[in-house]
Design an enzyme around this catalytic site. Structure first.
Site, short mmCIF file in Angstrom:
data_model
loop_
_atom_site.label_atom_id
_atom_site.label_comp_id
_atom_site.label_asym_id
_atom_site.label_seq_id
_atom_site.Cartn_x
_atom_site.Cartn_y
_atom_site.Cartn_z
CD GLU A 141 23.56 50.70 70.94
OE1 GLU A 141 22.34 50.86 70.74
OE2 GLU A 141 24.19 51.31 71.85
CD GLU A 238 19.77 53.70 74.11
OE1 GLU A 238 20.78 54.07 74.73
OE2 GLU A 238 19.83 53.02 73.08
#
Length: 260
Positions: A141, A238
């Site tokens: 990521e 998130e």
């Protein structure tokens, strides 16, 4: 219709971690994710998932000494033994919980440093091959450096290019709408370009990282586009709730699939 996973590290902090599974299920989520489960035995995590009929969409491999400032080990040449131990630890949790995707944090390093880049490439190869026999995907990521100063992997395009170059079947892109917006903008075009490489998507508003719909991103449009592009995985929530988690779930009502 998009499917969402509550991030239990950031959401439902009104209750202790192991109680957040039930809170997410009551709110209507069918899946969860979190950063690190390692303060609790894998059996305890598995039991909470089963009790609440939840799927575990994703979690992070151990990042090293978080309290001392480490944010991953993969790009750190001197931490190879700890890196290998982190793979073994993460695999034990994946086996117990049924998770199929694990995020490998790169660490704090200069992406222009050839030693760090070499260590990172080697770590990706080793981790992907270690997890492949278990049918597990390895996620990387890109994280913006405003949120995590000094992070090694901070470019979506560079991450995608590396995935294509290494050509490891289970190495996938973790695409966070919040990070992409801060790093580059042009989120929709990157979703379209990189969807074949994407294994997991996450969302938070930009710039404050709160609930979808509270910032500059048009999340409703992006969710529809993600659906149109054929993404069948979960979108991890998130984000940091601006207030109590339940009070900020109005955005989720049109997508709720299970009755709270």
């Amino acid at each position: 219709m998009p499917r969402f996973a509550a991030n239990l590290t950031l959401m439902f902090q009104e209750v202790p971690f192991l109680d957040r599974f039930a809170a997410a299920a009551r709110a209507g989520f069918e899946a969860v994710e979190f950063l690190f489960p390692y303060a609790h035995p894998p059996e305890a995590i598995a039991a909470r998932l089963a009790e609440n009929s939840l799927t575990l969409a994703l979690f992070n491999l151990p990042p090293g000494d978080w309290e001392a400032g480490e944010r991953g080990l993969a790009a750190l040449p001197g931490r190879r033994a700890a890196f290998r131990e982190s793979l073994r630890t993460g695999l034990a949790y994946a086996r117990a919980t049924g998770a199929r995707r694990l995020h490998l944090m790169a660490g704090l390093a200069d992406p222009a440093d050839p030693e760090a880049l070499g260590a990172y490439r080697d770590a990706l190869r080793e981790a992907a091959r270690f997890l492949a026999p278990e049918g597990l995907d390895l996620m990387i990521e890109p994280i913006n450096r405003r949120s995590m100063p000094g992070y090694f992997l901070s470019d979506v395009d560079a991450a995608a290019a590396l995935i294509e170059e290494l050509a490891l079947p289970n190495l996938r892109l973790q695409f966070d709408l919040f990070h992409c917006q801060i790093l580059h903008g042009d989120v929709t075009e990157r979703l379209r370009r990189y969807m074949p490489l994407i294994g997991h998507i996450q969302v938070a508003s930009a710039p404050e990282r709160h609930e979808p719909g509270s910032g500059e991103l048009a999340e409703g449009f992006l969710f529809a586009e993600i659906d149109r592009l054929g993404y069948s995985g979960f979108i991890g929530c998130e984000y940091v709730p601006a207030g109590r988690t339940e009070e900020g779930l109005g955005w989720f009502a049109p997508y709720r699939r299970r009755t709270p």
